[in-house]
Design an enzyme around this catalytic site. Structure first.
Site, mmCIF file in Angstrom:
data_model
loop_
_atom_site.group_PDB
_atom_site.id
_atom_site.type_symbol
_atom_site.label_atom_id
_atom_site.label_comp_id
_atom_site.label_asym_id
_atom_site.label_seq_id
_atom_site.Cartn_x
_atom_site.Cartn_y
_atom_site.Cartn_z
ATOM 1 N N LYS A 193 29.282 54.392 75.933
ATOM 2 C CA LYS A 193 30.431 53.491 75.824
ATOM 3 C C LYS A 193 30.179 52.252 76.688
ATOM 4 O O LYS A 193 29.631 52.365 77.788
ATOM 5 C CB LYS A 193 31.672 54.265 76.305
ATOM 6 C CG LYS A 193 32.995 53.547 76.163
ATOM 7 C CD LYS A 193 34.144 54.477 76.617
ATOM 8 C CE LYS A 193 35.516 53.866 76.419
ATOM 9 N NZ LYS A 193 36.603 54.787 76.815
ATOM 10 N N SER A 205 40.144 55.361 73.179
ATOM 11 C CA SER A 205 39.385 54.137 73.217
ATOM 12 C C SER A 205 37.885 54.317 72.984
ATOM 13 O O SER A 205 37.218 53.354 72.643
ATOM 14 C CB SER A 205 39.599 53.455 74.562
ATOM 15 O OG SER A 205 39.107 54.270 75.622
ATOM 16 N N SER A 221 41.058 59.420 75.640
ATOM 17 C CA SER A 221 40.074 58.562 74.975
ATOM 18 C C SER A 221 38.739 59.197 74.611
ATOM 19 O O SER A 221 37.952 58.579 73.898
ATOM 20 C CB SER A 221 39.806 57.332 75.824
ATOM 21 O OG SER A 221 40.812 56.388 75.579
#
Ligand code: GLN
Length: 486
Positions: free
Chosen positions: A79, A154, A178
């Site tokens: 990420k 996310s 997330s």
């Protein structure tokens, strides 16, 4: 079976037996990214040259059989919230669009030391604020099971990159769901470890008392392998737990006889998708057949979790994001009249609407006169939520719930109403507030062929039991073997 469909443990066998080199494997994934990422958009940055270099290094180790770990030569993605030395790290924000960190996050260093090859940086909601990747300043990632739908968020880019077989595994962060929510929406495994189990050093901060990094993988075995590499004490993070790291793969015994599984009634509520409810209830039966016993438990303060989260998380975010002032790093507005004007313009241009909303909410609830009514009250209710779990875990070993109330929703469906978006994390948030570990594993599909996630929550530092139950369920089903048809 194509190479890019395989799990870490399957690829490791091939690398070990010299049926394959890491360079060949890395090139296979880079080609796969070239073929499908135009459609999926899971990556902000692809680190082609670095990946090839890392693969060559891994091949040297594999050739000499020295310092080999289950991750040596395995291509993963990360990420874009993790600082990567010399590689752009944007947090999907305009304010960091040209930020190149001078150091690696602790987990990045650990994964590199374990020999993993990093293919690139995944898209996400700006500063990890969101549940769909639609808050990325750059673009929205598509769900590989249906590209008109969101991958969740996310960590949506990470989840989509795994589900679209653009990497063997990925890592995300989870402040309120997330990792688990996108894992559920994309049909993969995602684990949020106990708060403090994995170092936050070099992970761009959103809400520091909730943020935790974890693996996103194709199956439970891979999840244990990744956690082995990521977990452990780090003096650079003052909330890091100084406890030994067990070999999590040893917990994967399938033996759940006598284990007690708690089912909280507060998680089977109106608004829960009917196919999801059916799949989760079916999963409970599967575990019962394997010898686990099932009991009802209650988490009575669940209904306050979303409200508490949006006070605690926004308060911490407003303080953490104060550092983006255009002075030390990141975007700086041009043509400012004076320092205050420069701050104002930098932050106005640099942050997107959701980030601004949260900074304002957080600043408000921390301000004199409101602090006691909002932030302090929320912290007190947070303690009650934590106690609910302590009480429930006196009666059971793990708690089983759906991960998300609905499957992947359509792009644009929830953007107009932040509150409906916030409610997509209704089942994942309490786990962060309580600091306990939680996983999402695939447990079925809706009639529209959208993946469904099963959430398993555990006692603090008891990732082993969470993984044990997950593995037992996984081995009795074949949901984890399904691949999206991208
Ligand atoms: N969706 C939640 C939020 O918007 C959780 C995000 C996260 O876990 N980073 O805050």
């Amino acid at each position: 079976m194509k190479l890019y469909n395989l799990t870490i443990h399957e690829l490791h066998e091939k690398l070990k037996k010299k049926e394959l080199t890491s360079l060949e494997l890395t090139e296979t994934f880079l080609k796969r990214i070239d073929a499908v990422d135009g459609k999926i958009k899971a990556f902000i940055t692809i680190t082609r040259e670095n990946a090839i270099e890392q693969a060559k290094e891994a091949d040297k180790k594999l050739a000499s059989n020295k310092d080999i770990t289950p991750l040596t030569g395995i291509p993963i993605s990360v990420k874009d919230i993790f600082c990567t030395k010399g590689i752009k790290t944007t947090c999907a924000s305009k304010i960091l669009s040209n930020f190149i960190p001078p150091y690696d996050a602790h987990v990045i260093k650990k994964l590199k030391d374990a020999g993993a090859v990093i293919l690139g940086k995944n898209n996400m909601d700006e500063f990890a604020m969101g549940s769909s990747t639609e808050n990325s300043a750059f673009f929205t990632t598509k769900n590989p099971w249906d590209i008109e739908r969101v991958p969740g968020g996310s960590s949506g880019g990470s989840a989509a990159s795994v589900a679209a077989n653009e990497c063997a595994a990925s890592i995300g962060t989870d402040t309120g769901g997330s990792i688990r929510q996108p894992a559920a929406l994309c049909g993969i495994v995602g684990l949020k470890p106990t708060y403090g189990r994995v170092s936050r050093y070099g992970m761009i901060a959103f809400a520091s008392s909730l943020d935790q990094a974890g693996p996103m993988t194709k199956d439970v075995t891979d999840c244990a392998i990744m956690l082995n590499a990521m977990a452990g004490y780090d003096p650079q993070d003052f909330t890091s737990i100084n406890a030994p790291v067990p070999d999590y793969t040893k917990a994967l015994t399938k033996d759940v006889k006598g284990l007690k599984i708690g089912i909280p009634k507060e998680y089977f509520i109106e608004g829960l998708d009917i196919d999801i409810e059916k799949s989760v209830k079916h999963a409970i039966d599967v575990l019962k057949k394997q010898g686990a016993s099932v009991i009802d438990v209650s988490l009575p303060h669940t209904e306050y979790a979303v409200a508490v989260y949006y006070l605690v998380a926004t308060a911490e975010a407003s303080s953490n994001l104060a550092r983006y002032d255009g002075v030390k790093y990141g975007h700086r507005a041009k043509d400012s009249k004076n320092l205050i004007d420069m701050y104002r313009k930098t932050r106005s241009d640099g942050f997107g609407p959701e980030v601004k909303r949260r900074i304002m909410l957080g600043t408000y609830s921390l301000s004199a006169g409101y602090y006691d009514a909002y932030y302090k009250k929320a912290s007190q209710v947070r303690t009650l939520i934590k106690r609910d779990f302590e009480d429930a875990f006196k009666k059971c070993d793990v708690i089983l719930t759906p991960t998300a109330p609905t499957p992947a929703f359509k792009i644009g469906e929830k953007t107009a109403d932040p509150l409906t978006m916030y409610l997509s994390d209704i089942f994942t948030i309490s786990c962060n507030l309580a600091g306990i570990p939680g996983i999402s594993i695939p447990c079925g599909f809706t009639k529209d062929n959208l993946p469904i996630g099963l959430q398993i929550l555990g006692k603090p530092l008891d990732e082993e039991t969470v993984l044990k139950v997950s593995f037992a369920y996984e081995q009795a089903t074949d949901w984890h073997k399904k691949r999206a048809g991208v």
